[in-house]
Design a protein around this motif. Sequence first.
Motif, PDB file in Angstrom:
ATOM      1  N   LYS A 137       0.794  -1.220   0.000  1.00 57.43           N
ATOM      2  CA  LYS A 137       0.000   0.000   0.000  1.00 57.43           C
ATOM      3  C   LYS A 137       0.832   1.278   0.000  1.00 57.43           C
ATOM      4  O   LYS A 137       0.550   2.221  -0.736  1.00 57.43           O
ATOM      5  CB  LYS A 137      -0.974  -0.018   1.181  1.00 57.43           C
ATOM      6  CG  LYS A 137      -1.931  -1.212   1.124  1.00 57.43           C
ATOM      7  CD  LYS A 137      -3.030  -1.105   2.120  1.00 57.43           C
ATOM      8  CE  LYS A 137      -3.973  -2.310   2.017  1.00 57.43           C
ATOM      9  NZ  LYS A 137      -4.638  -2.389   0.704  1.00 57.43           N
ATOM     10  N   PRO A 139       3.973   1.973  -1.083  1.00 54.34           N
ATOM     11  CA  PRO A 139       4.641   2.379  -2.327  1.00 54.34           C
ATOM     12  C   PRO A 139       3.719   3.135  -3.276  1.00 54.34           C
ATOM     13  O   PRO A 139       4.121   4.157  -3.860  1.00 54.34           O
ATOM     14  CB  PRO A 139       5.105   1.042  -2.925  1.00 54.34           C
ATOM     15  CG  PRO A 139       5.333   0.169  -1.736  1.00 54.34           C
ATOM     16  CD  PRO A 139       4.225   0.544  -0.785  1.00 54.34           C
ATOM     17  N   SER A 140       2.480   2.690  -3.424  1.00 55.69           N
ATOM     18  CA  SER A 140       1.538   3.397  -4.292  1.00 55.69           C
ATOM     19  C   SER A 140       1.209   4.777  -3.734  1.00 55.69           C
ATOM     20  O   SER A 140       1.072   5.745  -4.494  1.00 55.69           O
ATOM     21  CB  SER A 140       0.257   2.575  -4.452  1.00 55.69           C
ATOM     22  OG  SER A 140       0.513   1.356  -5.112  1.00 55.69           O
ATOM     23  N   ALA A 143       4.313   7.023  -4.367  1.00 54.30           N
ATOM     24  CA  ALA A 143       4.461   7.318  -5.791  1.00 54.30           C
ATOM     25  C   ALA A 143       3.412   8.329  -6.236  1.00 54.30           C
ATOM     26  O   ALA A 143       3.715   9.297  -6.943  1.00 54.30           O
ATOM     27  CB  ALA A 143       4.358   6.038  -6.620  1.00 54.30           C
ATOM     28  N   ALA A 168       8.544   7.317 -10.522  1.00 53.14           N
ATOM     29  CA  ALA A 168       7.109   7.258 -10.285  1.00 53.14           C
ATOM     30  C   ALA A 168       6.328   7.820 -11.464  1.00 53.14           C
ATOM     31  O   ALA A 168       6.603   8.920 -11.946  1.00 53.14           O
ATOM     32  CB  ALA A 168       6.754   8.038  -9.020  1.00 53.14           C
ATOM     33  N   GLU A 170       2.065   7.756 -12.850  1.00 52.67           N
ATOM     34  CA  GLU A 170       0.672   7.333 -12.700  1.00 52.67           C
ATOM     35  C   GLU A 170       0.448   6.526 -11.418  1.00 52.67           C
ATOM     36  O   GLU A 170      -0.240   5.509 -11.409  1.00 52.67           O
ATOM     37  CB  GLU A 170       0.226   6.529 -13.928  1.00 52.67           C
ATOM     38  CG  GLU A 170       0.295   7.327 -15.217  1.00 52.67           C
ATOM     39  CD  GLU A 170      -0.140   6.517 -16.421  1.00 52.67           C
ATOM     40  OE1 GLU A 170      -0.434   5.312 -16.253  1.00 52.67           O
ATOM     41  OE2 GLU A 170      -0.195   7.092 -17.524  1.00 52.67           O
ATOM     42  N   GLY A 171       1.063   6.994 -10.339  1.00 48.78           N
ATOM     43  CA  GLY A 171       0.824   6.391  -9.030  1.00 48.78           C
ATOM     44  C   GLY A 171       1.545   5.103  -8.747  1.00 48.78           C
ATOM     45  O   GLY A 171       1.230   4.423  -7.773  1.00 48.78           O
ATOM     46  N   GLU A 172       2.531   4.762  -9.576  1.00 49.30           N
ATOM     47  CA  GLU A 172       3.302   3.546  -9.339  1.00 49.30           C
ATOM     48  C   GLU A 172       4.775   3.805  -9.644  1.00 49.30           C
ATOM     49  O   GLU A 172       5.104   4.573 -10.544  1.00 49.30           O
ATOM     50  CB  GLU A 172       2.803   2.390 -10.218  1.00 49.30           C
ATOM     51  CG  GLU A 172       1.363   1.973  -9.972  1.00 49.30           C
ATOM     52  CD  GLU A 172       1.135   1.326  -8.614  1.00 49.30           C
ATOM     53  OE1 GLU A 172       2.122   0.825  -8.028  1.00 49.30           O
ATOM     54  OE2 GLU A 172      -0.018   1.340  -8.144  1.00 49.30           O
ATOM     55  N   TYR A 173       5.654   3.155  -8.883  1.00 46.65           N
ATOM     56  CA  TYR A 173       7.080   3.217  -9.194  1.00 46.65           C
ATOM     57  C   TYR A 173       7.369   2.246 -10.332  1.00 46.65           C
ATOM     58  O   TYR A 173       7.028   1.059 -10.267  1.00 46.65           O
ATOM     59  CB  TYR A 173       7.918   2.869  -7.960  1.00 46.65           C
ATOM     60  CG  TYR A 173       7.894   3.943  -6.895  1.00 46.65           C
ATOM     61  CD1 TYR A 173       8.504   5.174  -7.113  1.00 46.65           C
ATOM     62  CD2 TYR A 173       7.265   3.726  -5.668  1.00 46.65           C
ATOM     63  CE1 TYR A 173       8.481   6.170  -6.139  1.00 46.65           C
ATOM     64  CE2 TYR A 173       7.238   4.704  -4.693  1.00 46.65           C
ATOM     65  CZ  TYR A 173       7.847   5.924  -4.934  1.00 46.65           C
ATOM     66  OH  TYR A 173       7.818   6.906  -3.963  1.00 46.65           O
ATOM     67  N   GLN A 174       8.030   2.762 -11.371  1.00 48.78           N
ATOM     68  CA  GLN A 174       8.290   1.954 -12.559  1.00 48.78           C
ATOM     69  C   GLN A 174       9.581   1.143 -12.459  1.00 48.78           C
ATOM     70  O   GLN A 174       9.725   0.121 -13.122  1.00 48.78           O
ATOM     71  CB  GLN A 174       8.360   2.863 -13.794  1.00 48.78           C
ATOM     72  CG  GLN A 174       7.128   3.726 -13.992  1.00 48.78           C
ATOM     73  CD  GLN A 174       5.866   2.912 -14.167  1.00 48.78           C
ATOM     74  OE1 GLN A 174       5.808   2.010 -15.002  1.00 48.78           O
ATOM     75  NE2 GLN A 174       4.828   3.226 -13.384  1.00 48.78           N
TER      76      GLN A 174
END
Length: 203
Positions: A137, A139-140, A143, A168, A170-174
């Motif tokens: 939870k 990480p999102s 980000a 980061a 769109e709300g996520e680490y790539q």
Amino acid sequence: MVMASRRRPCKLTPETETAPLPATARELFDALPSLPGLRAEVIDGRLIVSPVGTPEHARIAMLIYRALLPLLVQRGWDGFAGNVDVCIDGPRTPVEPDFVLAPPDCRRWGDRELMSSGLLMVAEVISPGSVEDDRVKKPSMYAAGGVPVMLLVDPITAPPTVTVLSDAKEGEYQTITRVAVGSTVHIPDPIGFDLDTAVFAEP
């Protein structure tokens, strides 16, 4: 851990009869009194009140601070090992990372909370009671809140690991880089630092 207590009904006064009750977890967080020895956060719409970490947990947070101290001195950054609240931009959800790296002019929400989009890095140390929140939870949340880098130290997995999350979108680490404790891992910009994770090995 969500903690609830059964309280005795209090005597109503004209003030309490008309005062609106907190309608959201954020409002309830804002209404909390000082809670020495406890940590309060809002994660996934839940107000979570939990005990502060064990000495071993706090030790790892301090080891992160010590490892990055030369960088803090060189660049004039601030490092906080716990006890600093962060306000996630947008939903304004409050969290308390185990370690925060920030410029001295980081924006704030009120007097206490640092705004997530102004931070340089956060770190979480996983404990048995925080596995899902720290691994899934948070990480999102970080980000989406604009935190460039998240460091995740996991001493309870076998073997213990250190994970760097960055880039980061769109709300996520790539970009996710995971190494076993004892290896060196690169923390990308804006940090730009090679962290020797051997510092987290058991003495």
